[in-house]
Design an enzyme around this catalytic site. Structure first.
Site, PDB file in Angstrom:
ATOM      1  CG  HIS A  47       5.023 -69.842 -20.400  1.00 21.53           C
ATOM      2  ND1 HIS A  47       3.973 -68.556 -20.384  1.00 21.53           N
ATOM      3  CD2 HIS A  47       5.726 -69.398 -21.423  1.00 21.53           C
ATOM      4  CE1 HIS A  47       4.576 -67.588 -20.924  1.00 21.53           C
ATOM      5  NE2 HIS A  47       5.390 -67.865 -21.540  1.00 21.53           N
TER       6      HIS A  47
ATOM      7  CD  GLU B 291       7.018 -65.140 -28.611  1.00 23.17           C
ATOM      8  OE1 GLU B 291       6.402 -66.166 -28.223  1.00 23.17           O
ATOM      9  OE2 GLU B 291       7.376 -64.470 -28.067  1.00 23.17           O
TER      10      GLU B 291
ATOM     11  CG  ASP C 206       8.140 -68.626 -24.983  1.00 25.40           C
ATOM     12  OD1 ASP C 206       8.482 -67.522 -25.739  1.00 25.40           O
ATOM     13  OD2 ASP C 206       7.101 -68.391 -24.288  1.00 25.40           O
TER      14      ASP C 206
ATOM     15  CG  HIS D 208      11.128 -62.915 -25.402  1.00 29.22           C
ATOM     16  ND1 HIS D 208      11.085 -63.816 -24.488  1.00 29.22           N
ATOM     17  CD2 HIS D 208      10.044 -63.420 -26.412  1.00 29.22           C
ATOM     18  CE1 HIS D 208      10.342 -64.688 -24.702  1.00 29.22           C
ATOM     19  NE2 HIS D 208       9.544 -64.705 -25.822  1.00 29.22           N
TER      20      HIS D 208
ATOM     21  CG  ASP E 278      11.585 -61.660 -21.118  1.00 24.95           C
ATOM     22  OD1 ASP E 278      11.956 -61.442 -22.214  1.00 24.95           O
ATOM     23  OD2 ASP E 278      10.506 -61.287 -20.718  1.00 24.95           O
TER      24      ASP E 278
ATOM     25  CD  GLU F 299       6.684 -62.254 -25.279  1.00 28.45           C
ATOM     26  OE1 GLU F 299       5.680 -62.388 -25.931  1.00 28.45           O
ATOM     27  OE2 GLU F 299       7.125 -62.776 -24.502  1.00 28.45           O
ATOM     28  CD  GLU F 300       7.391 -65.061 -21.778  1.00 27.64           C
ATOM     29  OE1 GLU F 300       6.107 -64.756 -21.508  1.00 27.64           O
ATOM     30  OE2 GLU F 300       7.748 -65.990 -22.580  1.00 27.64           O
TER      31      GLU F 300
END
Length: 383
Positions: free
Chosen positions: A354, A168, A105, A72, A74, A139-140
């Site tokens: 994150h 991931e 990520d 992903h 995003d 995805e997020e």
């Protein structure tokens, strides 16, 4: 073996992705950048736009088993940029690390995947399998219009993925020490227990839903749902939010709202858990409303050609063995594996994902590129 050329290419591509502020569901041109690299290799590109989400399905070859790289573009919001050592969307090299939102990520993984495929295709006349990329920008976020919709489209036309590597950040202490070969399912419930609001001085004229539900909630908390298995821990039940009352101290509430979640193993299905919860609520004679949301089923890839190949590649490049795990939250693998694909998640160390100052070790980007290429080479020779 670490290729200096691939390292430089991976780092530069990762930087080009990181400078784009692709906060969910925005892609900010990341997929165009990646698509141009794939098109130059002979991939056929298909952009799938569903509502606010842009997805890319790219395929090289037709008619052979498909090895797919999935990821992903995003990222989660960075928060206050002033809290970061460096601006979150200005990729910065510092003391051997690459800093930026999405470094681990998972824009670093995407860069490593692209460069690994470029190198592999330059080294072979014709791969013995088809290659594909499934890239989303959802995805997020709410995971409605991303990989889920792409897989529905592919299934509708009977286009199958045989093996899938999701980028991931699976590693914990060092690159490749952990590979995810499955994930627990996630099932959420929103429960409202209905009572009768009234004055606390006249309880006989009211019905307190907190009192009514307390024994049922206690039973749900204490219930043993399953024992798990060799790959999964036992299923867990957790209350995440609970609310009742008007804020006044002299009012019996008329409704109790409870949100809860199951993380479940392959020993239980979502339907079985729903039935058991509802049976407990009925046994306690509650007046209730209950809405369910299946965030994703449990899935597992047992040992076979893909896992054997991944384990071999990590040992060859990194010099140590890897551990298989199903721990952690959900991933987009939950939409791919149920179609029959063998699937693993393999990416950088997840210590900073994150978080403020998200970063990835530059040498890990280099090594990850070589691991992905070794997987391609090994999978080709195994067929």
């Amino acid at each position: 073996m670490v290729s200096l050329m691939s390292s430089s290419e991976t780092l530069q591509l990762a930087k080009s992705l990181l400078e784009r502020p692709s906060i969910t569901p925005a892609d900010e041109g990341c997929q165009v950048l990646l698509g141009d690299r794939l098109k130059a290799l002979g991939f056929e590109l298909e952009t799938m736009v569903f509502d606010d989400t842009t997805n890319l399905w790219a395929r090289y070859g037709q008619g052979k088993p498909v090895l797919c790289f999935a990821g992903h573009t995003d990222v989660v919001p960075p928060g206050d940029p002033n809290d970061w050592l460096f601006p979150p969307f200005e990729p910065t090299e510092h003391q051997g690390y690459l800093y930026g939102r999405g470094a681990a990520d998972m824009k670093g993984s995407l860069a490593a995947m692209i460069v690994a495929v470029e190198r592999y295709l330059k080294a072979v006349d014709e791969p013995p399998f088809d290659l594909a990329f499934l890239i989303t920008s959802d995805e997020e976020g709410p995971f409605i219009n991303g990989t889920k919709r792409v897989m529905e489209t592919l299934e509708a036309r009977n286009e199958k993925i045989t093996w899938c590597i999701v980028g991931e950040p699976s590693s914990t202490e060092k690159l490749g020490d952990v590979v995810k070969n499955g994930r627990r399912g996630s099932l959420s419930g929103s429960l409202s227990v209905i009572g009768v609001q009234g004055h606390v001085a006249y309880p006989h004229l009211a019905e307190n839903p907190v009192h009514k539900a307390s024994s049922a909630l206690a039973e749900l908390v204490q219930t043993h749902w399953d024992d798990g298995n060799d790959y999964f821990p036992p299923t867990t039940f957790q209350v995440s939010n609970i609310n009742a009352g008007t804020g006044a101290g002299n009012v019996i509430p008329g409704r109790l709202d409870v949100e809860f979640n199951f993380r479940f193993s392959t020993e239980s299905t979502a339907e079985q858990l729903k039935q058991r919860v509802e049976a407990i609520l009925e046994a306690h004679h509650l007046n209730y409303r209950l809405n369910w949301k299946l965030n994703g089923p449990a899935f597992l890839t047992e040992k076979g050609s893909l896992i054997d190949t991944v384990q071999y590649a990590i040992t060859e490049i990194c010099g140590y063995s890897t551990q298989l795990s199903t721990a952690g939250g959900t991933s987009d693998g939950r939409f791919i594996a149920p179609t029959g694909a063998q699937l693993v998640e393999l990416g950088p160390v997840n210590a900073t994902i994150h978080k403020v100052d998200e970063c990835v070790k530059i040498s890990d980007l280099e090594k990850l590129t070589d691991v992905y290429q070794a997987i391609l080479k090994r999978m080709g020779s195994a067929l």
